[in-house]
Design a protein around this motif. Structure first.
Motif, PDB file in Angstrom:
ATOM      1  N   GLY A 115      -0.554   6.024 -11.276  1.00 62.15           N
ATOM      2  CA  GLY A 115      -0.263   5.753  -9.879  1.00 62.15           C
ATOM      3  C   GLY A 115      -0.855   4.491  -9.297  1.00 62.15           C
ATOM      4  N   VAL A 116      -1.467   3.653 -10.146  1.00 60.68           N
ATOM      5  CA  VAL A 116      -1.995   2.384  -9.650  1.00 60.68           C
ATOM      6  C   VAL A 116      -1.566   1.250 -10.584  1.00 60.68           C
ATOM      7  CG1 VAL A 116      -4.003   3.448  -8.553  1.00 60.68           C
ATOM      8  CG2 VAL A 116      -4.174   2.637 -10.910  1.00 60.68           C
ATOM      9  N   PRO A 137      -0.920  13.542  -6.111  1.00 61.85           N
ATOM     10  CA  PRO A 137      -0.653  12.128  -5.797  1.00 61.85           C
ATOM     11  C   PRO A 137      -0.006  11.421  -6.983  1.00 61.85           C
ATOM     12  CG  PRO A 137      -2.988  12.461  -6.242  1.00 61.85           C
ATOM     13  CD  PRO A 137      -2.355  13.814  -6.284  1.00 61.85           C
ATOM     14  N   ASP A 153       0.811  -1.217   0.000  1.00 61.96           N
ATOM     15  CA  ASP A 153       0.000   0.000   0.000  1.00 61.96           C
ATOM     16  C   ASP A 153       0.850   1.275   0.000  1.00 61.96           C
ATOM     17  OD1 ASP A 153      -2.547   1.124  -0.194  1.00 61.96           O
ATOM     18  OD2 ASP A 153      -2.682   1.465   1.966  1.00 61.96           O
ATOM     19  N   LYS A 161       2.020   4.784  -0.922  1.00 61.46           N
ATOM     20  CA  LYS A 161       1.422   6.015  -1.451  1.00 61.46           C
ATOM     21  C   LYS A 161       2.451   7.134  -1.388  1.00 61.46           C
ATOM     22  CE  LYS A 161      -3.260   4.726  -0.029  1.00 61.46           C
ATOM     23  NZ  LYS A 161      -4.430   5.062   0.825  1.00 61.46           N
ATOM     24  N   LYS A 162       2.450   7.971  -2.424  1.00 61.68           N
ATOM     25  CA  LYS A 162       3.388   9.082  -2.469  1.00 61.68           C
ATOM     26  C   LYS A 162       2.762  10.255  -3.199  1.00 61.68           C
ATOM     27  CE  LYS A 162       7.326  11.296  -2.090  1.00 61.68           C
ATOM     28  NZ  LYS A 162       7.819  11.742  -0.755  1.00 61.68           N
ATOM     29  N   SER A 163       2.848  11.424  -2.565  1.00 60.78           N
ATOM     30  CA  SER A 163       2.373  12.667  -3.183  1.00 60.78           C
ATOM     31  C   SER A 163       3.490  13.689  -3.126  1.00 60.78           C
ATOM     32  CB  SER A 163       1.145  13.207  -2.438  1.00 60.78           C
ATOM     33  OG  SER A 163       0.073  12.303  -2.515  1.00 60.78           O
ATOM     34  N   GLN A 217       8.299   7.228   1.124  1.00 58.13           N
ATOM     35  CA  GLN A 217       6.886   7.230   0.799  1.00 58.13           C
ATOM     36  C   GLN A 217       6.108   8.016   1.854  1.00 58.13           C
ATOM     37  OE1 GLN A 217       8.720   4.659   1.811  1.00 58.13           O
ATOM     38  NE2 GLN A 217       7.553   3.174   3.018  1.00 58.13           N
ATOM     39  N   LEU A 219       1.685   8.013  -6.453  1.00 53.29           N
ATOM     40  CA  LEU A 219       1.419   6.600  -6.201  1.00 53.29           C
ATOM     41  C   LEU A 219       0.214   6.513  -5.274  1.00 53.29           C
ATOM     42  CD1 LEU A 219       5.073   5.332  -5.599  1.00 53.29           C
ATOM     43  CD2 LEU A 219       3.731   5.179  -7.709  1.00 53.29           C
ATOM     44  N   LYS A 220      -0.761   5.676  -5.622  1.00 55.88           N
ATOM     45  CA  LYS A 220      -2.054   5.710  -4.944  1.00 55.88           C
ATOM     46  C   LYS A 220      -2.405   4.372  -4.275  1.00 55.88           C
ATOM     47  CE  LYS A 220      -3.555   8.988  -8.481  1.00 55.88           C
ATOM     48  NZ  LYS A 220      -4.485   9.237  -9.609  1.00 55.88           N
ATOM     49  N   GLY A 221      -1.381   3.702  -3.771  1.00 52.61           N
ATOM     50  CA  GLY A 221      -1.609   2.424  -3.099  1.00 52.61           C
ATOM     51  C   GLY A 221      -1.100   1.265  -3.937  1.00 52.61           C
TER      52      GLY A 221
END
Length: 222
Positions: free
Chosen positions: A217-218, A20, A7, A9-11, A58, A22-24
């Protein structure tokens, strides 16, 4: 041995300007496995690879190596980058004042090899990649393809457990790119490494055990 991405995530930016990237992200790579990351520009591939290499943190999520957090301190991250992780970037990033042999032996000495061991390993790797005749030249005397081949062998010098590569064959012609990928895959399999590579070259997909496709991002395909 496995690398688990849980999971992630990176914004970038804050507030209204927060973007955003990376979204998980969730996947697992086992020892001896060679995985390709693919996706359009801006899909988050390089950000993900940079996080996996401990060069970027992250916002949330975990990276587990053998069930334990891969990076839990900056000191540990530095040690891992030296001893456990081999990086291959799109640009060779060779040190301009070091001859080809020294590009590799410097890494070997820092990782604890004796001078003799480092020299022997460097010469063997450079012979494998067809550059035994270029041991004693400086980077400015090499072609772009030769520089990249030196950089690839440098990444293998410390016998890493994890190989991370960002478009490593971008500067190579088709024949040389195939040779390089075959060799990287052989090293990953024979040494039971974990290999993750970004490439847009679909001709190289056949060498991967899996292709993970990112979009916006997914993960959209694995």
């Amino acid at each position: 041995m496995s690398l688990q991405v849980k999971d992630i995530k990176k914004s970038f930016g804050k507030g209204q300007s927060e973007t955003p990237v990376l979204k998980g992200i969730n996947f697992e790579v086992n020892e001896g496995e060679f995985v390709i990351l693919n996706g359009a520009s801006g899909s988050g591939k390089t950000t993900l690879l940079t996080i996996l290499g401990g060069l970027l943190s992250q916002n949330s999520g975990d990276i587990l190596y053998n069930g334990k957090p891969l990076y839990d301190s900056e000191q540990k991250a530095s040690e891992l980058r030296l001893n456990e992780i081999g990086f291959i970037f799109q640009s060779s990033h060779l040190v301009p004042y070091l001859k080809v042999r020294a590009q590799l032996t410097t890494i070997g000495r820092e990782a604890g090899l004796s001078k003799k061991e480092a020299n022997e390993r460097a010469e063997k790797l450079l012979e494998q990649i067809g550059l035994a005749h270029r041991l004693n030249v400086f980077p400015h005397m090499l072609s772009g393809g030769e520089k990249q081949r030196v950089a690839i062998m440098r990444a293998l010098m410390n016998q890493p457990k994890i190989i991370l590569a960002d478009e490593p064959t971008a500067s190579l012609d088709a024949e040389r790119a195939t040779e390089v990928i075959e060799m990287i895959k052989q090293q990953i399999q024979s040494k039971q490494m974990i290999g993750i590579m970004i490439t847009h070259d679909k001709r190289l997909f056949e060498y991967a055990d899996r292709v993970i496709e990112l979009d916006n991002g997914v993960i959209v395909n694995d």
